[in-house]
Motif scaffolding. Structure first.
Motif, mmCIF file in Angstrom:
data_model
loop_
_atom_site.group_PDB
_atom_site.id
_atom_site.type_symbol
_atom_site.label_atom_id
_atom_site.label_comp_id
_atom_site.label_asym_id
_atom_site.label_seq_id
_atom_site.Cartn_x
_atom_site.Cartn_y
_atom_site.Cartn_z
ATOM 1 N N ARG A 34 0.757 -1.091 0.010
ATOM 2 C CA ARG A 34 0.065 -0.123 0.032
ATOM 3 C C ARG A 34 1.069 1.244 -0.118
ATOM 4 N NH1 ARG A 34 -5.385 1.240 3.576
ATOM 5 N NH2 ARG A 34 -5.780 3.291 2.540
ATOM 6 N N THR A 43 -7.519 4.908 -2.625
ATOM 7 C CA THR A 43 -6.083 4.476 -2.045
ATOM 8 C C THR A 43 -5.314 3.762 -3.190
ATOM 9 O OG1 THR A 43 -5.094 2.975 -0.248
ATOM 10 C CG2 THR A 43 -6.936 2.102 -1.619
ATOM 11 N N VAL A 45 -2.133 0.901 -4.727
ATOM 12 C CA VAL A 45 -1.528 -0.431 -4.356
ATOM 13 C C VAL A 45 -0.403 -0.323 -5.269
ATOM 14 C CG1 VAL A 45 -1.438 -2.746 -4.262
ATOM 15 C CG2 VAL A 45 -3.199 -1.618 -3.057
#
Length: 255
Positions: A34, A43, A45
Motif C-alpha cells: 500500500r 487508495t 497499491v
C-alpha cells in the motif's frame, strides 16, 4: 523450476467512506505494497517485483476486486520483463479485475518488456458494473535495447453490466501472424500501447474519433468508453502520448 503465484487485492469502502484494503496478499514474485493515497477517499497499491519474472514456464496471476463506491489505483514499481526459461516453455500472466457499482479502478502498471527468446501469453479480463469507472493502460516494449523481441500474445476482454465492451488479441514476435511488424501494424516501431477509459458520463457526451499525432488514434467504443491506441519508437515517447490523452479525457470530464 517454474513459479506459480497469485496475488490478490480487495478494496472496499469502510464506515468512514474511505477505501480500505481487507485483502492485500502477494505471492512469490508478486509483492504488494500500500503506497500513498490518491485524492479523496481512494487508495493506491503498488506491485513490487520480488524476483525476476515471468520466466518461461511461470504461471502468474493478479486478482483485483473493487467493491461498490470504492476507488483504487494499482501501479507497479518497475517494468515487468518477460525472460526465456531453460525449457523453452511459454509463461502466462493472468489479470482478473472486477469493479462494482459507482466504483473506480485505475490500472496503471509500468511497461511489459518482451526480451529476446521469451514467450509470454498475457490475458486481462475485466468485469464492470453498469456505473463503474475504469482507466486501464497497457504498454509493451518489444525487445530490450539492441535486441530483437520475444513472442508476446496479449488478450484483453472487458464486459460491462454483463455485456461485451471490447475483446481483442494482439500478437508480436516469432510465431505471430505475418505482417505484425509491417506498415499496417507497427511500421518498425518497438513500443506499442493502449489506454482504455470507461466513463458512464460518455453515454451523454462521448469524445469523437480523432488522430493523436502521427502514430496514435482515439476510437469511441460501442458503450461509454474510448480506446487510445499508439505506437512509438521507445517507451518514453509512448508514455507521453498516452499520458497526454488521459489528461485530455479526464480534463473534459471535469469541465
Amino acid at each position: 523450476m517454474s513459479v506459480r503465484a497469485t496475488a490478490r487485492i480487495t478494496a472496499a469502502l469502510d464506515g468512514r467512506g474511505v477505501t480500505s484494503l481487507p485483502v492485500l496478499r502477494g505471492d512469490g514474485p508478486l509483492a504488494l505494497r500500500r503506497t500513498r493515497a490518491t485524492t479523496g477517499s481512494g487508495t493506491r497499491v503498488t506491485v513490487v517485483g520480488a524476483m525476476s519474472a515471468p520466466l518461461g514456464g511461470d504461471r502468474l496471476a493478479i486478482e483485483t476486486r473493487v467493491g461498490d463506491r470504492a476507488r483504487l489505483t494499482v501501479d507497479s514499481a518497475a517494468a515487468t520483463v518477460a525472460l526465456p526459461g531453460l525449457g523453452g516453455e511459454p509463461a502466462t500472466y493472468g489479470i482478473e479485475l472486477s469493479v462494482g457499482e459507482r466504483a473506480e479502478l485505475r490500472w496503471l502498471p509500468e511497461q511489459l518488456v518482451s526480451a529476446h527468446g521469451s514467450v509470454l501469453h498475457m490475458t486481462t479480463r475485466v468485469q464492470l458494473a453498469a456505473t463503474a469507472r475504469l482507466v486501464l493502460r497497457e504498454e509493451q516494449i518489444l525487445g530490450r535495447h539492441g535486441e530483437g523481441t520475444g513472442t508476446l500474445v496479449s488478450h484483453l476482454t472487458v464486459r460491462r453490466a454483463g455485456r461485451p465492451l471490447i475483446d481483442q488479441q494482439l500478437a508480436y514476435g516469432p510465431g505471430a501472424p505475418g505482417g505484425w511488424d509491417g506498415a499496417a501494424v507497427l511500421g518498425g516501431h518497438r513500443a506499442v500501447g493502449q489506454l482504455l477509459v470507461v466513463e458512464p458520463a460518455f453515454d451523454e457526451k462521448r469524445p469523437d474519433a480523432r488522430l493523436l499525432g502521427e502514430t496514435a488514434v482515439l476510437t469511441p467504443l460501442a458503450g461509454p468508453a474510448v480506446l487510445v491506441t499508439a505506437v512509438a519508437p521507445d517507451a518514453r515517447l509512448l508514455r507521453g502520448v498516452l499520458d497526454q490523452a488521459l489528461d485530455e479525457l479526464l480534463g473534459a470530464q471535469e469541465e
